[in-house]
Design a protein around this motif. Structure first.
Motif, mmCIF file in Angstrom:
data_model
loop_
_atom_site.group_PDB
_atom_site.id
_atom_site.type_symbol
_atom_site.label_atom_id
_atom_site.label_comp_id
_atom_site.label_asym_id
_atom_site.label_seq_id
_atom_site.Cartn_x
_atom_site.Cartn_y
_atom_site.Cartn_z
ATOM 1 N N ASP A 104 -9.361 45.276 173.104
ATOM 2 C CA ASP A 104 -9.778 46.791 173.721
ATOM 3 C C ASP A 104 -10.390 47.100 172.235
ATOM 4 O O ASP A 104 -10.246 47.588 171.233
ATOM 5 C CB ASP A 104 -8.199 47.574 173.817
ATOM 6 N N THR A 105 -11.836 47.078 172.351
ATOM 7 C CA THR A 105 -12.418 47.718 171.762
ATOM 8 C C THR A 105 -12.525 49.289 171.113
ATOM 9 O O THR A 105 -13.172 49.455 170.011
ATOM 10 C CB THR A 105 -14.082 47.596 172.238
ATOM 11 N N LYS A 106 -11.576 49.702 171.475
ATOM 12 C CA LYS A 106 -11.185 51.313 171.519
ATOM 13 C C LYS A 106 -9.634 51.544 170.967
ATOM 14 O O LYS A 106 -9.886 51.936 169.660
ATOM 15 C CB LYS A 106 -10.745 52.426 172.466
ATOM 16 N N MET A 107 -9.714 49.582 169.887
ATOM 17 C CA MET A 107 -8.442 49.458 169.311
ATOM 18 C C MET A 107 -9.058 49.347 167.899
ATOM 19 O O MET A 107 -9.954 47.648 167.778
ATOM 20 C CB MET A 107 -7.698 48.953 169.698
ATOM 21 N N ALA A 108 -8.309 49.592 166.275
ATOM 22 C CA ALA A 108 -8.992 48.455 165.408
ATOM 23 C C ALA A 108 -8.300 47.510 165.317
ATOM 24 O O ALA A 108 -7.314 47.213 166.278
ATOM 25 C CB ALA A 108 -8.230 49.508 164.199
ATOM 26 N N ARG A 109 -9.315 46.365 165.161
ATOM 27 C CA ARG A 109 -8.635 44.433 165.351
ATOM 28 C C ARG A 109 -8.139 44.102 164.022
ATOM 29 O O ARG A 109 -8.692 44.694 163.125
ATOM 30 C CB ARG A 109 -9.935 44.360 166.131
ATOM 31 N N PRO A 110 -7.151 43.382 164.354
ATOM 32 C CA PRO A 110 -6.732 43.249 163.802
ATOM 33 C C PRO A 110 -7.865 41.618 162.368
ATOM 34 O O PRO A 110 -8.307 41.821 162.673
ATOM 35 C CB PRO A 110 -4.955 42.238 163.548
ATOM 36 N N ALA A 111 -7.715 42.134 161.410
ATOM 37 C CA ALA A 111 -8.122 41.752 160.466
ATOM 38 C C ALA A 111 -8.010 40.812 159.169
ATOM 39 O O ALA A 111 -7.203 41.121 158.343
ATOM 40 C CB ALA A 111 -9.590 41.950 159.815
ATOM 41 N N LEU A 112 -8.501 39.273 158.621
ATOM 42 C CA LEU A 112 -8.115 39.064 158.028
ATOM 43 C C LEU A 112 -9.306 38.717 156.673
ATOM 44 O O LEU A 112 -10.571 38.220 157.160
ATOM 45 C CB LEU A 112 -7.496 37.550 157.831
ATOM 46 N N GLU A 113 -9.260 39.204 155.301
ATOM 47 C CA GLU A 113 -10.033 39.387 155.227
ATOM 48 C C GLU A 113 -10.519 39.127 153.580
ATOM 49 O O GLU A 113 -9.993 39.059 152.063
ATOM 50 C CB GLU A 113 -11.536 41.407 154.477
ATOM 51 N N VAL A 114 -11.592 37.560 153.110
ATOM 52 C CA VAL A 114 -11.166 36.905 151.818
ATOM 53 C C VAL A 114 -12.762 37.282 151.532
ATOM 54 O O VAL A 114 -13.188 36.274 151.762
ATOM 55 C CB VAL A 114 -11.392 35.613 152.209
ATOM 56 N N GLY A 115 -13.892 38.166 151.072
ATOM 57 C CA GLY A 115 -15.036 38.464 151.654
ATOM 58 C C GLY A 115 -15.812 38.926 152.860
ATOM 59 O O GLY A 115 -14.823 38.559 153.730
ATOM 60 N N MET A 116 -16.112 39.641 152.688
ATOM 61 C CA MET A 116 -16.606 39.500 153.604
ATOM 62 C C MET A 116 -18.545 39.264 153.239
ATOM 63 O O MET A 116 -18.906 38.552 152.058
ATOM 64 C CB MET A 116 -16.844 41.946 153.996
ATOM 65 N N PRO A 117 -19.406 39.510 154.785
ATOM 66 C CA PRO A 117 -21.091 38.767 154.762
ATOM 67 C C PRO A 117 -21.637 39.314 153.564
ATOM 68 O O PRO A 117 -22.762 38.746 153.014
ATOM 69 C CB PRO A 117 -20.933 38.864 156.420
ATOM 70 N N ASP A 118 -21.622 41.023 153.610
ATOM 71 C CA ASP A 118 -22.106 41.620 152.468
ATOM 72 C C ASP A 118 -21.097 42.087 150.971
ATOM 73 O O ASP A 118 -21.884 42.540 150.468
ATOM 74 C CB ASP A 118 -22.281 42.810 153.655
ATOM 75 N N ALA A 119 -20.396 41.212 150.822
ATOM 76 C CA ALA A 119 -19.279 41.134 149.958
ATOM 77 C C ALA A 119 -18.757 40.420 149.883
ATOM 78 O O ALA A 119 -17.465 40.264 149.576
ATOM 79 C CB ALA A 119 -18.742 42.920 150.052
ATOM 80 N N PRO A 120 -19.427 39.366 149.445
ATOM 81 C CA PRO A 120 -18.797 37.520 148.917
ATOM 82 C C PRO A 120 -17.814 37.918 147.988
ATOM 83 O O PRO A 120 -17.399 38.851 147.302
ATOM 84 C CB PRO A 120 -19.314 36.846 149.347
ATOM 85 N N ILE A 121 -16.829 37.634 147.380
ATOM 86 C CA ILE A 121 -15.801 37.354 146.724
ATOM 87 C C ILE A 121 -17.116 36.659 145.370
ATOM 88 O O ILE A 121 -18.061 35.583 145.372
ATOM 89 C CB ILE A 121 -14.846 36.044 146.398
ATOM 90 N N ASP A 122 -16.864 37.085 143.952
ATOM 91 C CA ASP A 122 -18.090 37.150 143.287
ATOM 92 C C ASP A 122 -17.303 36.179 142.584
ATOM 93 O O ASP A 122 -16.906 35.664 142.397
ATOM 94 C CB ASP A 122 -18.284 38.524 142.248
ATOM 95 N N ALA A 123 -18.941 35.805 142.422
ATOM 96 C CA ALA A 123 -19.028 33.759 141.373
ATOM 97 C C ALA A 123 -17.723 33.926 140.132
ATOM 98 O O ALA A 123 -17.303 33.117 139.426
ATOM 99 C CB ALA A 123 -19.938 33.486 141.393
ATOM 100 N N LYS A 124 -18.001 35.059 139.944
ATOM 101 C CA LYS A 124 -17.103 34.973 138.523
ATOM 102 C C LYS A 124 -15.485 35.012 139.147
ATOM 103 O O LYS A 124 -14.297 34.964 137.986
ATOM 104 C CB LYS A 124 -17.237 36.244 137.766
ATOM 105 N N TYR A 125 -15.157 34.246 139.905
ATOM 106 C CA TYR A 125 -13.891 35.080 140.249
ATOM 107 C C TYR A 125 -14.015 33.682 141.751
ATOM 108 O O TYR A 125 -14.471 33.400 142.093
ATOM 109 C CB TYR A 125 -13.642 36.183 141.012
ATOM 110 N N THR A 126 -12.049 33.751 141.906
ATOM 111 C CA THR A 126 -11.759 32.672 143.143
ATOM 112 C C THR A 126 -10.670 33.097 143.624
ATOM 113 O O THR A 126 -9.972 34.125 143.257
ATOM 114 C CB THR A 126 -11.390 31.110 142.490
ATOM 115 N N ALA A 127 -10.528 32.752 145.265
ATOM 116 C CA ALA A 127 -9.680 33.282 145.278
ATOM 117 C C ALA A 127 -9.323 31.867 146.589
ATOM 118 O O ALA A 127 -9.766 31.363 147.285
ATOM 119 C CB ALA A 127 -9.911 33.955 147.231
ATOM 120 N N THR A 128 -8.050 31.737 146.855
ATOM 121 C CA THR A 128 -7.377 30.782 146.918
ATOM 122 C C THR A 128 -5.895 30.831 148.112
ATOM 123 O O THR A 128 -5.017 31.531 147.838
ATOM 124 C CB THR A 128 -6.829 29.429 145.697
#
Length: 375
Positions: free
Chosen positions: A127-151
């Motif tokens: 349903d496009t009217k509802m917010a889609r559930p999401a897991l975000e480990v960085g985003m295309p325009d805001a990736p996890i910076d090279a200074k940090y790690t996410a595991t």
């Protein structure tokens, strides 16, 4: 008198199995700890984020409720049994993070379960009217910076279904995972390398590669089938196109001619891995009507050997519903069951990835009916 046939016996057995399995699943659910649900948006580490005012402890089952946005901000070896993401779970981008977990399931609704494989394969369109559930480990325009790690470390809990867990499963939600971009995930050798060399020359500069990254120098000795001549090394230093390795090479690697070798980087600052590669390995899966993309992430020690549908990366019967999604610059290595399976899925872009060591196929179009995918 009722006539007995093998057909009726098989039917009775099948119906009996259909009856027993839900009962068994219900019994497991009754024995499991209660779900801890988010009370509002906030940091994972903040007690006020959770109903009851306590941060989820080891072995907890956690639900991020619809409309809530929780930021995971811990670097913890404490394993969470299951997380149902019905809202948004994002990883902090200003610190190192680590999540040990038995199952992450990204699916709309308040009903949470630990079944890690069979989302409803015929679920209705989102349903496009509802917010889609999401897991975000960085985003295309805001990736996890090279200074940090996410595991994310996938941990098997004995109470969970062994064939389905541990896992990350996207059931009509969105899963985005984006590490620090590399200029290239692999390049050609720029010169021959011989046994005993501790440096290799690359054909071009590789911004983003760094000391400590794990490399492979690919085999070029096509006549030595009995020997494993691809070599794993770690970067000790980089000076332009000269890369110093942590140990000498054992074999020759051609940097010119027809059988021109490559050097590939397996390391990324965003990682999904099995906590126990020699035990129960994890897998990941996108189902129909899901969304999201993966870039510059590392998937290691995944895939359940010999188990159908449990692959390191798996787009499962997605059809045309994830058009626009992509897998770019990722590293998939030491897989016990393929690297990337594209099954009944169209319009996926797969580019500049590195696959190394798998049992079975590597990059795999399963049915042969998949169309408009770009590899």
């Amino acid at each position: 008198m009722t006539k007995f046939t093998w057909t009726s016996a098989l039917l009775v057995g099948f119906l009996g199995a259909m009856t027993v399995q839900p009962l068994a699943a219900q019994a497991k659910e009754n024995d499991a700890p209660a779900w801890i649900r988010s009370a509002k948006s906030g940091l994972w580490s903040a007690p006020a984020t959770w109903e009851g005012g306590k941060v989820p402890a080891a072995s907890a089952r956690v639900q991020v409720r619809t409309g809530h946005a929780v930021t995971y901000d811990l670097n913890s070896a404490q394993a969470i049994r299951a997380i149902h993401v019905a809202g948004t779970l994002s990883f902090a981008r200003d610190k190192n993070t680590r999540l040990d977990v038995g199952l992450i399931k990204i699916q709309a609704g308040d009903e949470a379960s630990e079944e890690g494989f069979e989302c409803d394969a015929h679920m209705a369109a989102v349903d496009t009217k509802m917010a889609r559930p999401a897991l975000e480990v960085g985003m295309p325009d805001a990736p996890i910076d090279a200074k940090y790690t996410a595991t994310v470390r996938l941990v098997y809990f004995p109470a969970q279904e062994k064939l389905s867990c541990p896992a990350i499963v996207c059931c009509g939600g969105r899963w985005d995972m984006h590490g620090a971009p590399l200029s290239r995930s692999w390049v050609k050798l720029g010169d021959n390398a011989k046994p005993g060399d501790t440096t290799v020359t690359l054909a071009e500069l590789v911004p983003g590669w760094k000391v400590g990254d794990r490399l492979i120098v690919t085999a070029t000795n096509h006549h030595e089938y009995a020997k494993r001549t691809t070599e794993e090394r770690v970067i000790k230093s980089i000076d332009g196109t000269k890369v110093t390795l942590d140990a000498p090479l054992e074999y020759k690697h051609l940097g010119s001619g027809e059988f021109h070798g490559e050097v590939a980087n397996l390391s990324r600052n965003v990682v999904v891995e099995s906590a126990d590669p020699k035990g129960e390995r994890g897998h990941t899966m996108f189902h129909r009507n899901s969304a999201g993309s993966l870039s510059y992430a590392e998937f290691r020690h995944l895939g359940k050997e010999g188990v159908l549908g449990r692959y390191a990366l798996h787009f499962h019967l997605v059809g045309d519903t994830m058009r626009g999604s992509s897998v770019i610059g990722c590293s998939i290595w030491d897989s016990a069951n393929r690297w990337l399976t594209i099954h009944g899925t169209n319009y996926l872009v797969v580019r500049d990835n590195v696959g190394y060591n798998s049992i079975g196929h590597g990059f795999f179009l399963e049915d042969g009916t998949e169309v408009y995918n770009v590899l």
